[in-house]
Design an enzyme around this catalytic site. Structure first.
Site, PDB file in Angstrom:
ATOM      1  CB  THR A 132       6.361 -21.974 -17.019  1.00 27.50           C
ATOM      2  OG1 THR A 132       5.746 -22.622 -15.899  1.00 27.50           O
ATOM      3  CG2 THR A 132       7.522 -22.841 -17.475  1.00 27.50           C
ATOM      4  CG  ASP A 133       5.438 -21.379 -11.703  1.00 25.51           C
ATOM      5  OD1 ASP A 133       5.190 -22.236 -12.591  1.00 25.51           O
ATOM      6  OD2 ASP A 133       4.641 -21.110 -10.785  1.00 25.51           O
ATOM      7  CD  GLU A 134       4.890 -26.697 -14.553  1.00 26.63           C
ATOM      8  OE1 GLU A 134       5.440 -27.818 -14.707  1.00 26.63           O
ATOM      9  OE2 GLU A 134       3.702 -26.485 -14.834  1.00 26.63           O
ATOM     10  CE1 TYR A 158       5.709 -26.129 -20.640  1.00 24.30           C
ATOM     11  CE2 TYR A 158       5.337 -26.458 -18.285  1.00 24.30           C
ATOM     12  CZ  TYR A 158       5.330 -25.637 -19.401  1.00 24.30           C
ATOM     13  OH  TYR A 158       4.954 -24.320 -19.274  1.00 24.30           O
ATOM     14  CB  SER A 161      11.165 -28.453 -23.353  1.00 24.99           C
ATOM     15  OG  SER A 161       9.858 -28.121 -22.903  1.00 24.99           O
ATOM     16  CE  LYS A 162       8.136 -22.030 -21.823  1.00 26.69           C
ATOM     17  NZ  LYS A 162       7.889 -21.169 -23.023  1.00 26.69           N
TER      18      LYS A 162
END
Length: 357
Positions: A132-134, A158, A161-162
């Protein structure tokens, strides 16, 4: 054959359906069927021998070893993840287990499987890690969009963790030569998205005459990517992406959250008008969530330049398709809105005072 993890979730089920429709290659679909996994997403594949569904946990190493030995997939497309920021704030442990431990287990199982392949099969094997971009954190309003080399600065449990899972995947490539390719996508939307996310929540609440909650001032900017475009990009990266590389996948559609909500309201006014008036009367600004990133934007030029991929949908075409899908799939919406989902919504918004738009 390929192995897809999380193939009954939102992006995963769209990818499996797209893969079966676009190729002749079978899929082994591994999903634990948590709250957001739904076999009804895959109902059209009932009886299709090219789709093998297995209910199981990516943290279950013996199961992963068994599947790899039995089916001998040429690739793993790793989509399984806990993905909702608000849930990660309330319960980060599940995110660490699924996103970090689960990715570690998959990487180790893939490494053992890959090491035992014949030379030609080893050369062809891929581990495609979908992220993800987050993980990049928040952008200032006028800052350039995220490139593949942007520094990681995750804000939520989140995103952290990614980010950890991304680092694991790259480390397994650099240390063990496992043929990993990573993608980082912007905000997805489209059919089968669980109605805790902004766009489906807006659609479902509006049709029910409920408040449309918008965090803070609603000016948080997101880059919206239609899920069908994301699926085609994953197929492209799996086919032609270079081992060890990272590819950003974005829709080139930046929009403030409040504008996105109003766009959905306008479409509903057109497609399912409410005698009580425009749906935007239901917009309510609520207390912002902790660590809420202000802006995401993906620079997707690399995947276009190197692999020739471009999104097929504009936000205008994609959001219309999405709203129309939810309007014609009321039974699916009703089913996923179980008691546990209603309890979650009550928990998340219980402490947020609402004010009109």
């Amino acid at each position: 054959m390929i192995l897809v993890t999380g193939g009954a979730g939102f992006i995963g089920s769209n990818f499996v359906l797209d893969w079966i429709a676009s190729t002749d290659e079978p899929v082994v679909n591994l999903d634990v069927l948590s709250y957001s996994g739904n076999l009804r997403n895959l109902a059209s594949l009932d009886g299709n021998t090219r789709h093998v569904f297995v209910r199981g946990d990516i943290c279950d190493r013996p199961l992963i070893d068994q599947l790899l030995a039995e089916h001998r997939p040429r690739a793993i497309v790793h989509l399984a993840a806990e993905s909702h920021v608000d849930r990660s704030i309330h319960g980060p442990g599940a995110f660490l287990r699924s996103n970090v431990e689960g990715t570690f287990v998959l990487l180790e199982a893939a490494r053992a499987h890959w090491s035992g392949l014949a030379a030609a099969e080893r050369e062809a094997f891929r581990f495609l890690h979908v992220s993800t971009d987050e993980v990049f954190g928040s952008l200032e309003p006028e800052a350039p969009a995220f490139t593949e080399t942007h520094c990681y600065d995750p804000s939520s449990p989140y995103a952290a963790s990614k980010a950890a899972s991304d680092h694991l995947a790259r480390a397994w490539h650099r240390t063990y030569d496992l043929p990993v390719v990573t993608t980082n996508c912007s905000n997805n939307y489209g059919p089968y998205q669980f109605p805790e996310k902004l766009i489906p929540l807006t659609i479902v609440n509006a049709l029910a005459g409920k408040a449309l909650p918008v965090y803070g001032d609603g000016l948080q900017v997101r880059d919206w990517l239609y899920v069908g475009d994301h699926c085609s990009a994953i197929r492209t990266v799996l086919e032609r992406g270079r081992v060890g590389e990272v590819y950003n996948i974005g829709g080139w559609n930046e929009s403030a959250n409040i504008d996105t909500v109003r766009c959905v309201c306008n479409l509903l006014d057109e497609l399912r008008p409410d005698p009580a008036g425009s749906y935007d009367r239901l917009i309510r600004f609520v207390a912002d969530r902790p660590g809420h990133d202000r802006r995401y934007a993906i620079d997707a030029r690399k995947i276009g330049r190197e692999l020739g991929w471009q999104p097929a949908e504009t936000f205008e075409t994609g959001i219309r398709k999405t709203v129309e899908w939810y309007l014609t799939h009321v039974d699916w919406v009703r089913e996923v809105q179980s008691g546990s989902y209603r309890d979650w919504v009550a928990q998340n918004y219980a402490t947020r005072t609402a004010g009109p738009a």
